[in-house]
Scaffold this active site. Structure first.
Site, PDB file in Angstrom:
ATOM      1  N   CYS A  74       0.858  -1.187   0.000  1.00 58.74           N
ATOM      2  CA  CYS A  74       0.000   0.000   0.000  1.00 58.74           C
ATOM      3  C   CYS A  74       0.897   1.242   0.000  1.00 58.74           C
ATOM      4  O   CYS A  74       1.646   1.465   0.962  1.00 58.74           O
ATOM      5  CB  CYS A  74      -0.884  -0.030   1.239  1.00 58.74           C
ATOM      6  N   CYS A 197      -5.056   6.272  -4.199  1.00 58.16           N
ATOM      7  CA  CYS A 197      -4.353   4.995  -4.034  1.00 58.16           C
ATOM      8  C   CYS A 197      -2.910   5.180  -4.503  1.00 58.16           C
ATOM      9  O   CYS A 197      -2.679   5.506  -5.670  1.00 58.16           O
ATOM     10  CB  CYS A 197      -5.068   3.923  -4.846  1.00 58.16           C
TER      11      CYS A 197
HETATM   12  N1  LIG Z   1      -4.486   2.076  -1.012  1.00 57.81           N
HETATM   13  C1  LIG Z   1      -3.289   1.339  -1.316  1.00 57.81           C
HETATM   14  C2  LIG Z   1      -3.438   0.191  -2.232  1.00 57.81           C
HETATM   15  C3  LIG Z   1      -3.844  -1.010  -1.505  1.00 57.81           C
HETATM   16  C4  LIG Z   1      -3.926  -2.196  -2.380  1.00 57.81           C
HETATM   17  C5  LIG Z   1      -4.979  -3.055  -1.870  1.00 57.81           C
HETATM   18  N2  LIG Z   1      -6.291  -2.550  -2.141  1.00 57.81           N
HETATM   19  C6  LIG Z   1      -4.787  -4.472  -2.399  1.00 57.81           C
HETATM   20  O1  LIG Z   1      -4.947  -4.690  -3.591  1.00 57.81           O
HETATM   21  O2  LIG Z   1      -4.439  -5.339  -1.604  1.00 57.81           O
HETATM   22  C7  LIG Z   1      -2.223   2.256  -1.845  1.00 57.81           C
HETATM   23  O3  LIG Z   1      -2.193   3.425  -1.497  1.00 57.81           O
HETATM   24  O4  LIG Z   1      -1.364   1.804  -2.582  1.00 57.81           O
END
Ligand SMILES: N[C@H](CCC[C@H](N)C(=O)O)C(=O)O
Length: 257
Positions: A74, A197
């Site tokens: 993450c 994200c």
């Molecule tokens: N919010 C996260 C991504 C999490 C990924 C998660 N949703 C998964 O696929 O396990 C970020 O800032 O990169």
């Protein structure tokens, strides 16, 4: 269980942060993690992150999605845990830590955290989208009818339709002026759109460069929760020295029983 925690957010991607250096946290208790992350029944967050000890780096990051299951890397959470480690007095301005996808370096200055991501060499370019792994799996798709995009609906459709139970995070991209992109992301594990994200915008920056839509080695990604900067170098087919940079801050502290 009496739990003290800190709540952090990074461009609107929010996390419950727990100091688990004494290894007290019930890591396999999916239901408890899910409930803590629930926005009605719990503290409310896109994910929960444990800070643990590590022998060869400054600390270990263990990340759970809001559904209580251990997620992959993450990027925003990685930036938040650096701010948390600074707050706990574990690090000063530079650090390295280990996460799901290996060792990361990071630096912090005020409320801005820059995090180095793993190199990327495998990019699947399909006629309508790209797929790549930046620590987490990401589908990247240019979207034309931006104003009417229902990211929740389209994200869910693609996440399950194309990627099945294991799933992928789904990013929609609207190119703005040169090197600037608007991004909306549907996150697996949260199973809804989030405000931002980190691994997602990293994937978008690389994907746009791959498509020839970003000529330089830097991109500004505009998310619902604010702007992030991604820079990288490309040698041959490999993207390396990838840095994700933007704000990360503590929102509040608390305890639950
Ligand atoms: N919010 C996260 C991504 C999490 C990924 C998660 N949703 C998964 O696929 O396990 C970020 O800032 O990169």
């Amino acid at each position: 269980m009496q739990l003290t925690f800190c709540k952090y957010q990074a461009t609107g991607n929010d996390f419950i942060m727990v100091d688990n250096r004494h290894d007290f946290f019930p890591k396999n208790d999916t239901k408890t993690i899910e409930r803590l992350c629930h926005r009605r029944f719990g503290i409310g967050a896109d994910g929960l992150i444990l800070l643990e000890t590590d022998n060869s780096t400054d600390f270990r990051m263990v990340y759970y999605n809001a559904d209580g299951r251990e997620g992959s890397m993450c990027g925003n959470g990685g930036r938040c845990i650096v701010a948390f480690a600074k707050y706990l007095g574990i690090i000063d301005t530079h650090c390295s830590f280990v996460a799901f996808d290996g060792v990361h370096r990071a630096r912090i200055s005020g409320d801005v955290v820059a995090l180095q991501m793993q190199d990327v060499s495998q990019i699947h370019v399909k006629p309508k989208y790209l797929f790549l792994d930046t620590g987490s799996p990401h589908h990247v798709q240019l979207w034309e009818d931006w104003e009417t995009l229902d990211a929740e609906k389209e994200g869910k459709r693609l996440r399950y339709g194309l990627y099945g139970e294991k799933g992928s995070n789904i990013n929609f991209v609207n190119p703005l002026e040169s090197g600037h992109f608007e991004v909306r992301t549907y996150e697996r594990g949260v199973e809804s759109e989030t405000y931002s994200c980190g691994t997602g915008v990293t994937a978008v920056a690389i994907a746009m460069h791959e498509l020839g839509r970003a000529s330089g080695s830097e991109a500004i990604l505009e998310t619902k929760g604010g702007n992030l900067r991604v820079c990288f170098t490309k040698e041959g087919a490999v993207y390396s020295d990838i840095w994700l940079e933007g704000p990360a801050e503590q929102v509040f502290k608390g305890s639950v029983s």
